[in-house]
Structure formats: C-alpha cells, structure tokens
Design a protein around this motif. Structure first.
Motif, mmCIF file in Angstrom:
data_model
loop_
_atom_site.group_PDB
_atom_site.id
_atom_site.type_symbol
_atom_site.label_atom_id
_atom_site.label_comp_id
_atom_site.label_asym_id
_atom_site.label_seq_id
_atom_site.Cartn_x
_atom_site.Cartn_y
_atom_site.Cartn_z
ATOM 1 N N PRO A 298 17.425 20.785 -2.222
ATOM 2 C CA PRO A 298 16.424 21.039 -1.179
ATOM 3 C C PRO A 298 16.979 21.918 -0.051
ATOM 4 C CG PRO A 298 17.118 18.728 -1.155
ATOM 5 C CD PRO A 298 17.801 19.369 -2.317
ATOM 6 N N ALA A 299 18.304 22.228 -0.091
ATOM 7 C CA ALA A 299 18.866 23.150 0.899
ATOM 8 C C ALA A 299 18.570 24.587 0.490
ATOM 9 C CB ALA A 299 20.372 22.939 1.017
ATOM 10 N N ASN A 300 18.297 24.794 -0.773
ATOM 11 C CA ASN A 300 18.087 26.148 -1.270
ATOM 12 C C ASN A 300 17.015 26.133 -2.365
ATOM 13 O OD1 ASN A 300 18.496 28.825 -1.639
ATOM 14 N ND2 ASN A 300 20.272 28.567 -2.993
ATOM 15 N N PRO A 301 15.783 25.784 -1.977
ATOM 16 C CA PRO A 301 14.742 25.649 -3.011
ATOM 17 C C PRO A 301 14.330 27.007 -3.572
ATOM 18 C CG PRO A 301 13.812 25.301 -0.811
ATOM 19 C CD PRO A 301 15.294 25.488 -0.636
ATOM 20 N N PRO A 302 13.848 27.037 -4.823
ATOM 21 C CA PRO A 302 13.406 28.297 -5.420
ATOM 22 C C PRO A 302 12.254 28.912 -4.619
ATOM 23 C CG PRO A 302 13.498 26.538 -7.059
ATOM 24 C CD PRO A 302 13.690 25.891 -5.738
ATOM 25 N N SER A 303 12.147 30.245 -4.665
ATOM 26 C CA SER A 303 11.019 30.918 -4.000
ATOM 27 C C SER A 303 9.738 30.586 -4.754
ATOM 28 C CB SER A 303 11.248 32.424 -4.034
ATOM 29 O OG SER A 303 11.232 32.862 -5.391
ATOM 30 N N GLY A 304 8.613 30.822 -4.097
ATOM 31 C CA GLY A 304 7.320 30.619 -4.748
ATOM 32 C C GLY A 304 7.121 29.163 -5.118
ATOM 33 N N CYS A 305 6.746 28.917 -6.378
ATOM 34 C CA CYS A 305 6.584 27.539 -6.834
ATOM 35 C C CYS A 305 7.950 26.911 -7.029
ATOM 36 C CB CYS A 305 5.804 27.513 -8.148
ATOM 37 S SG CYS A 305 5.765 25.863 -8.855
ATOM 38 N N ARG A 306 8.171 25.797 -6.383
ATOM 39 C CA ARG A 306 9.502 25.175 -6.459
ATOM 40 C C ARG A 306 9.819 24.597 -7.830
ATOM 41 N NH1 ARG A 306 10.511 22.782 -0.458
ATOM 42 N NH2 ARG A 306 10.425 24.866 0.414
ATOM 43 N N PHE A 307 8.786 24.375 -8.610
ATOM 44 C CA PHE A 307 9.006 23.779 -9.930
ATOM 45 C C PHE A 307 9.300 24.843 -10.987
ATOM 46 C CE2 PHE A 307 7.192 21.811 -13.891
ATOM 47 C CZ PHE A 307 8.205 20.889 -14.055
ATOM 48 N N ARG A 308 9.165 26.101 -10.624
ATOM 49 C CA ARG A 308 9.181 27.175 -11.644
ATOM 50 C C ARG A 308 10.477 27.217 -12.452
ATOM 51 N NH1 ARG A 308 12.302 31.493 -9.919
ATOM 52 N NH2 ARG A 308 12.634 31.510 -7.682
ATOM 53 N N THR A 309 11.624 26.823 -11.837
ATOM 54 C CA THR A 309 12.895 26.930 -12.562
ATOM 55 C C THR A 309 12.969 25.940 -13.731
ATOM 56 O OG1 THR A 309 13.891 25.433 -10.955
ATOM 57 C CG2 THR A 309 14.234 27.787 -10.598
ATOM 58 N N ARG A 310 12.071 24.946 -13.724
ATOM 59 C CA ARG A 310 12.086 23.972 -14.824
ATOM 60 C C ARG A 310 10.786 24.000 -15.623
ATOM 61 N NH1 ARG A 310 13.289 18.486 -12.054
ATOM 62 N NH2 ARG A 310 14.188 17.767 -14.008
ATOM 63 N N CYS A 311 9.952 24.993 -15.332
ATOM 64 C CA CYS A 311 8.598 24.975 -15.884
ATOM 65 C C CYS A 311 8.473 25.922 -17.066
ATOM 66 C CB CYS A 311 7.606 25.368 -14.795
ATOM 67 S SG CYS A 311 5.891 25.310 -15.354
ATOM 68 N N TRP A 312 7.843 25.445 -18.143
ATOM 69 C CA TRP A 312 7.680 26.251 -19.351
ATOM 70 C C TRP A 312 6.557 27.280 -19.217
ATOM 71 C CZ3 TRP A 312 6.539 21.288 -18.368
ATOM 72 C CH2 TRP A 312 5.218 20.868 -18.523
ATOM 73 N N LYS A 313 5.770 27.185 -18.149
ATOM 74 C CA LYS A 313 4.662 28.133 -17.989
ATOM 75 C C LYS A 313 4.998 29.243 -17.001
ATOM 76 C CE LYS A 313 0.631 25.199 -18.698
ATOM 77 N NZ LYS A 313 -0.476 24.570 -17.978
ATOM 78 N N ALA A 314 6.158 29.157 -16.348
ATOM 79 C CA ALA A 314 6.445 30.030 -15.208
ATOM 80 C C ALA A 314 6.471 31.515 -15.584
ATOM 81 C CB ALA A 314 7.763 29.627 -14.579
ATOM 82 N N THR A 315 5.919 32.345 -14.702
ATOM 83 C CA THR A 315 5.951 33.806 -14.846
ATOM 84 C C THR A 315 6.454 34.401 -13.525
ATOM 85 O OG1 THR A 315 3.748 34.071 -13.931
ATOM 86 C CG2 THR A 315 3.886 33.764 -16.325
ATOM 87 N N ASP A 316 6.502 35.719 -13.446
ATOM 88 C CA ASP A 316 6.917 36.380 -12.202
ATOM 89 C C ASP A 316 6.062 35.956 -11.016
ATOM 90 O OD1 ASP A 316 8.804 37.624 -13.644
ATOM 91 O OD2 ASP A 316 7.805 39.586 -13.731
ATOM 92 N N LEU A 317 4.780 35.765 -11.276
ATOM 93 C CA LEU A 317 3.861 35.360 -10.206
ATOM 94 C C LEU A 317 4.359 34.091 -9.504
ATOM 95 C CD1 LEU A 317 1.058 35.567 -8.768
ATOM 96 C CD2 LEU A 317 0.143 34.142 -10.615
ATOM 97 N N CYS A 318 4.893 33.153 -10.304
ATOM 98 C CA CYS A 318 5.327 31.857 -9.755
ATOM 99 C C CYS A 318 6.520 32.026 -8.811
ATOM 100 C CB CYS A 318 5.665 30.889 -10.875
ATOM 101 S SG CYS A 318 4.318 30.728 -12.058
ATOM 102 N N ALA A 319 7.341 33.068 -9.047
ATOM 103 C CA ALA A 319 8.484 33.318 -8.177
ATOM 104 C C ALA A 319 8.042 34.008 -6.894
ATOM 105 C CB ALA A 319 9.518 34.176 -8.903
ATOM 106 N N GLN A 320 6.950 34.744 -6.994
ATOM 107 C CA GLN A 320 6.515 35.547 -5.841
ATOM 108 C C GLN A 320 5.549 34.813 -4.933
ATOM 109 O OE1 GLN A 320 5.077 38.775 -8.138
ATOM 110 N NE2 GLN A 320 7.141 39.370 -8.699
#
Ligand SMILES: Nc1ncnc2c1ncn2[C@@H]1O[C@H](COP(=O)(O)OP(=O)(O)OP(=O)(O)O)[C@@H](O)[C@H]1O
Ligand SMILES: [Mg+2]
Length: 348
Positions: A298-320
């Motif tokens: 939680p000190a360095n959460p992922p950009s965009g959707c925080r779940f994206r790094t573990r998500c099977w549906k994630a795309t570039d949109l989720c990071a942005q």
C-alpha cells in the motif's frame, strides 16, 4: 473533496434511514527515515478514498485480504485514528472533525468489538470492571450500585451468568470473552457497533453462537453493524450488504444476494471462488479462480486499477484509468472495474 473512487456515497432506497455517511475517507501513514532528522519518504496508503452509507438497523460487511485497510477504516470511524481526508457524518455531525464534548458524545454512540478476545480485555480487571469502564469514563450509569446492576443486566443480555461479575478474563473461554467484549460495547447504549473480525480468533463451533448473539442483539436493540471479515463465507448470513475492499478502496458493494450470486468485479469473483460450497453438484460446476502474486504494497500501489497486477482481464486501460465505483451491467450494485461482468458458476 472529490473522492478517489469518483463515486459519492448514496443511500439505498428500501434499506431504512442512513445513519452514517462516509465520503472520501483517506488515511495515509507517513513512512519516515532517520532518527534525529526524520524525513518523510512516502506514505502507506492504508485507506484511500472510501465512500459508503450505513443504514439504520443494517449490517454492512467489509471484506478483504489482510492489510487492505479494514481495521484502519474502523479506527477512523471510532476516532482512534484521525483521517487524512474525508468525512463521516453521523447524526448531522462529522466524526472526523468532531472535538471536545461533541467527540465524547459521538464516541458513546459508536462502539467497537475487537478481533481478539484474548488480548483486548485487560487481564488484571474483573469482567465487571471491564464492562463498567465505559460508564465510568463517560460519567454515566449512576452510583456504584446502579452501575453494578447495569453490568449484571449486560452479562445476562449477552448470555453470561451475572454471578460471574467478579471473575477475571482468564476464567472464561474465548467465546465467553468475546461476549464480555460485546457487553462492554453495549454498555453506553450505542447505535452503531463496528465488529472487527469478532469471530476470527474463535473455534468454528463457537463462531456461530457469537454471530447468533450479535443478530439477536441487533433485532432487540435496533443496532447498525459494520462487520469486518477476511473472507466472504463468514459474512454471508449476517450481512444485508457487503463492501469488498482491495488496497484501501472499495471495489464492489452490493446486497448480500447481489454479491454472492451476481458479483461483477474479478477480485470479488476470486474471493467467492474460495468460499467452501457444501453442495457436491454445485462444487463440480464451479469455477475456481487462483490469483497470482501477492497483494502489492500500500506504500506503492499500482496506477489505475489497483487490482490490475493480479487480474486476468487487465488491459492498458486499467493501468491508465482508475475505474470508478459505479453501477455496472443491469444489477443495481456498485463495481469498480472497466470490464465488470457477471460470471456464472462461481459459487454454484
Ligand atoms: N499505525 C500504523 N502505522 C503505519 N502503518 C499502518 C498503521 N496501521 C496500519 N498500517 C498499515 O496500513 C495497512 C492497512 O492495515 P489494516 O490493519 O487496516 O489492514 P486490515 O485490512 O485490517 O488487515 P488484517 O486483515 O490483517 O487485520 C497495512 O499495510 C498496515 O501495515
Ligand atoms: Mg484488521
């Protein structure tokens, strides 16, 4: 302030009067370096934009993995921690900003039952003194005799023998100690009780008894509960609605039925796939989702959707783009996923 999730807490029709409205709740714990000259090098974003409404007489479950900010949220609402930002309006007053006499009055109305009945009760105090302590601190409940009779009444209400008023916590079992914790929380006639994993430390056989007691008390006293748990199996039968948290944010929020049968957020679907299913037929058809990797810091959460790094549906949109917690699909519940859709056969 605009909330981080992009959503505003809205009361749900048909669920009774809103009793607590939480908007934009944020708690950052500074990370410092150095002993003499402490410099801040970052923040643990323990709670990062939480919005919800608790309705009168409702039980709202708050579920998520360890470290997602559940206890911090509870402490903010109890004012055991001060929020970095946000409001929590109870009875027309903001718990976050309250001071002095107003804060004391609010503290009577919102009580907490702690996770571990083995460490949360002072071992050197009798259970009578433990239960009477809030009355003493707030200067209510009359003289010693009147307080003692209130404590005996509370022991009876939670299913303990009033004759055991002078016993010490170690003379009780885990389940009985949690009943003492519940009696203490009830002492000041609160309207809201925040239960922070109240049964996680107890044997499975005892858990149902404590949950039944909480349900009975709610029906008799019209209490509103925030019920925190690690996994979805514990909250299923006690909660009217469930909020699923991931890394400081609510990712999905809906009625018990919507969450268990029509979850649309991949994280909720993964949590559901871990809930034990007693029916062998349903078990055979269910889809098991195994999440890869650990929860990010939680000190360095992922950009965009925080779940994206573990998500099977994630795309570039989720990071942005951070997905807002809004109504998705046809179901009237909130989900913070760009690709929210109902999955079949997760829980059978
Ligand atoms: N006083 C504090 N100082 C610094 N960091 C803290 C403090 N309290 C909590 N944290 C951090 O905030 C994050 C959220 O912690 P919290 O205890 O709220 O999680 P939780 O969801 O209750 O977890 P668990 O299920 O293990 O009880 C964690 O990363 C934790 O280390
Ligand atoms: Mg906790």
């Amino acid at each position: 302030m605009t909330t981080q999730t992009g959503a505003t807490a809205v009361a749900r029709p048909g669920l009774g009067e809103p009793i607590l409205t939480v908007n934009g709740m944020v708690k950052y714990f500074p990370i410092t370096r150095g002993i003499l000259f402490r410099s801040k090098i970052g923040d643990v974003k323990a709670v990062d934009g939480v919005d919800f409404v608790l309705h009168k007489g409702e039980t709202l479950g708050v579920v998520g993995e360890s470290g997602c900010g559940k206890s911090t949220l509870a402490k903010l609402l109890m004012r055991l921690e001060t929020a970095t930002a946000g409001t929590a309006i109870y009875d027309g007053r903001d718990i976050v900003a309250a001071k002095g006499g107003e804060l004391r009055r609010l503290r009577r109305q919102v009580q907490m039952v702690m996770q571990d009945p083995y460490t949360s009760l002072n071992p050197r105090m009798t259970v009578g003194d433990i239960i009477a302590e809030p009355l003493v601190i707030h200067g209510v409940g009359g003289n010693d005799k009147a307080r003692e009779s209130r404590v005996r009444e509370l022991l009876d209400v939670v299913g303990l023998n009033p004759e055991h008023i002078n016993r010490y916590p170690h003379q009780f079992s885990g389940g009985q100690r949690q009943r003492v914790g519940i009696a203490r929380a009830l002492a000041l006639n609160p309207e809201i009780i925040i239960c922070d994993e109240p049964v996680s430390a107890l044997d499975v056989s005892i858990q149902a008894q404590v949950i039944n007691l909480l349900e009975k008390l709610q029906a008799e006293l019209g209490l509103s509960y925030i019920f925190i748990a690690h996994d979805l199996s514990v909250v299923r039968h006690i909660c009217d609605r469930v909020a699923v948290m991931y890394l400081g944010r609510i990712v999905e929020l809906g009625t018990e039925d919507e969450i268990y049968s029509r979850a649309t957020h991949p994280y909720t679907q993964a949590l559901l796939s871990a809930v034990p299913v007693p029916d062998p037929d349903a078990r055979e058809h269910r889809q098991i989702i195994r999440l890869s990797g650990d929860v990010p810091s939680p000190a360095n959460p992922p950009s965009g959707c925080r779940f994206r790094t573990r998500c099977w549906k994630a795309t570039d949109l989720c990071a942005q783009e951070t997905p807002a917690l809004i109504e998705r699909e046809a179901d009237p519940h909130l989900s913070a996923c760009h690709y929210a859709e109902r999955a079949e056969h997760i829980i059978g």
